[in-house]
Design an enzyme around this catalytic site. Structure first.
Site, mmCIF file in Angstrom:
data_model
loop_
_atom_site.group_PDB
_atom_site.id
_atom_site.type_symbol
_atom_site.label_atom_id
_atom_site.label_comp_id
_atom_site.label_asym_id
_atom_site.label_seq_id
_atom_site.Cartn_x
_atom_site.Cartn_y
_atom_site.Cartn_z
ATOM 1 N N GLY A 107 -71.538 -3.432 -6.698
ATOM 2 C CA GLY A 107 -70.788 -2.252 -7.113
ATOM 3 C C GLY A 107 -70.625 -2.218 -8.630
ATOM 4 N N LYS A 108 -70.241 -3.367 -9.178
ATOM 5 C CA LYS A 108 -70.076 -3.437 -10.641
ATOM 6 C C LYS A 108 -71.396 -3.260 -11.371
ATOM 7 C CE LYS A 108 -66.060 -6.417 -11.185
ATOM 8 N NZ LYS A 108 -65.533 -7.605 -11.867
ATOM 9 N N GLU B 161 -67.030 -20.520 -12.555
ATOM 10 C CA GLU B 161 -65.660 -20.426 -12.053
ATOM 11 C C GLU B 161 -64.795 -19.577 -12.977
ATOM 12 O OE1 GLU B 161 -63.213 -23.389 -9.829
ATOM 13 O OE2 GLU B 161 -64.601 -24.694 -10.913
ATOM 14 N N ASP C 12 -64.370 -8.692 -16.574
ATOM 15 C CA ASP C 12 -63.462 -9.086 -15.522
ATOM 16 C C ASP C 12 -62.487 -7.942 -15.424
ATOM 17 O OD1 ASP C 12 -62.680 -10.873 -13.470
ATOM 18 O OD2 ASP C 12 -60.971 -11.493 -14.656
ATOM 19 N N GLY D 42 -63.935 -2.054 -4.099
ATOM 20 C CA GLY D 42 -62.649 -2.697 -4.361
ATOM 21 C C GLY D 42 -61.492 -1.842 -3.886
ATOM 22 N N TYR D 43 -60.489 -1.673 -4.748
ATOM 23 C CA TYR D 43 -59.278 -0.950 -4.371
ATOM 24 C C TYR D 43 -59.394 0.560 -4.617
ATOM 25 C CZ TYR D 43 -57.276 -5.682 -4.351
ATOM 26 O OH TYR D 43 -57.019 -7.007 -4.097
ATOM 27 N N ASP D 44 -60.578 1.040 -4.949
ATOM 28 C CA ASP D 44 -60.753 2.460 -5.295
ATOM 29 C C ASP D 44 -60.134 3.435 -4.288
ATOM 30 O OD1 ASP D 44 -61.912 2.369 -7.819
ATOM 31 O OD2 ASP D 44 -63.948 2.172 -7.040
ATOM 32 N N LYS E 215 -65.752 9.379 -12.146
ATOM 33 C CA LYS E 215 -65.018 8.113 -12.169
ATOM 34 C C LYS E 215 -65.263 7.374 -13.483
ATOM 35 C CE LYS E 215 -64.628 3.515 -10.156
ATOM 36 N NZ LYS E 215 -65.216 2.483 -9.296
#
Lengths: 211, 211
Positions: free
Chosen positions: A11-12, A41, A70, A158-160, A180
């Protein structure tokens, strides 16, 4: 010259490519094309620290200019959480994993809260590192919104589907990709980074040795 | 336009001013002139994360372009320690505090180690944040050396009197300021940042709103 988009999140990666294509700054490869690499990490306590860690470490591994972000959701009623843990939120709570479980957990955590106490923002930090792993340019931005009580829309990731942009009356999951990117945390941060890349003339073909 | 050097360490502030004066990029103020401000906690696990934290938070507090560094000594025999804890090394071990106690503790920790196992490097990361606290430019660099068994020279600060630069046959505490800045981690990182500032034309007088 190619720049690595240091993300395995499809997605990113799609958003990076769409947003940066307009800038015309370079060609891109991404981590979905480099499955041999170890995962870096994300131990930082801020979005920017994690973006710098990822850009720097993948740049060094591939000896290639690398761009990483990030990003995540900061919910006021949760004191800024899930924050840097957005992608791992359900897994950290042993409540499943992935977008659907993350969204379900967030809804449980905010259950019963009235609309005016469901304010939140998406935050994004991006970093560009040179082939020796040294971060050179960074940018951050955010978009304000509110967490709905149930998902709306099937776009984004994600939280979209839970994130209502009040000025538009739509969740980021309901917005067409182009719309968007125009208002999103990642769109704004990446355009600012692209502007810095244009101003600096980076990445340089000589690997930044001249600076 | 003034830039804040976001440090209360007089040794560092002096070096910043000396090194950046050559660039002619701007006027400077520093935290020794802003004693009213709270200290920013250095909670990052990397030099760059801490530099970004400090630059961003002080920029926001003073609504001013701000430049911060985080730097320290990475000793191979101590697996990269004291690292981000360099300035607090003795305090963390309840062995006093300040340069003299830090140096004494390091010598005890390396006691008996032969010269070839006393390799180390000074590392510096610097970050420039806009008046809204968003980090824009960063640079990192390092200088290789070896930890002597006893101090030499009274220049510099921190671990300088113990840090032998083999190519010069002198510790960074024995080098005249100008010669130290030419080869030091901080000198190199700051010159790279100054080059980025020159290329981008940052800081802009409009506070970066145009990007």
């Amino acid at each position: 010259m190619k720049i690595l988009i240091a993300s395995t999140n499809r997605g990113k990666v799609r958003e990076f490519r769409q947003i940066l294509a307009d800038g015309g700054v370079a060609e891109f490869t991404d981590l979905t094309e480099h499955a041999e690499l170890p995962a870096v990490e994300e131990t930082g306590s801020t979005f920017l620290a994690n973006a710098c860690l990822k850009a720097g470490q993948y740049a060094k591994l591939l000896e290639m200019w690398s761009l990483a972000d990030d990003s995540g959701l900061a919910v006021d009623a949760l004191e800024g959480k899930p924050g840097v843990f957005s992608a791992r939120w359900a897994a950290m709570h042993k409540a499943g994993e992935g977008d659907a479980d993350n969204n379900a957990l967030l809804l449980r955590q905010l259950a019963g809260l009235p609309a005016e106490r469901r304010t939140a923002r998406f935050v994004c930090a991006v970093a560009l590192a040179d082939p020796r792993g040294r971060v050179v340019l960074t940018a951050s931005d955010s978009v304000e919104g509110r967490i709905l009580a149930e998902p709306r829309g099937h776009g984004g990731f994600g939280y979209d589907p839970l994130f209502l942009v009040e000025a538009l009356g739509k969740t980021t999951g309901e917005l067409p990709a182009e719309e968007k990117h125009r208002i999103s945390h990642r769109g704004k941060a990446l355009r600012r980074l692209a502007a810095l890349m244009e101003r600096t003339g980076l990445p340089l073909s000589d690997g930044f040795n001249s600076i």
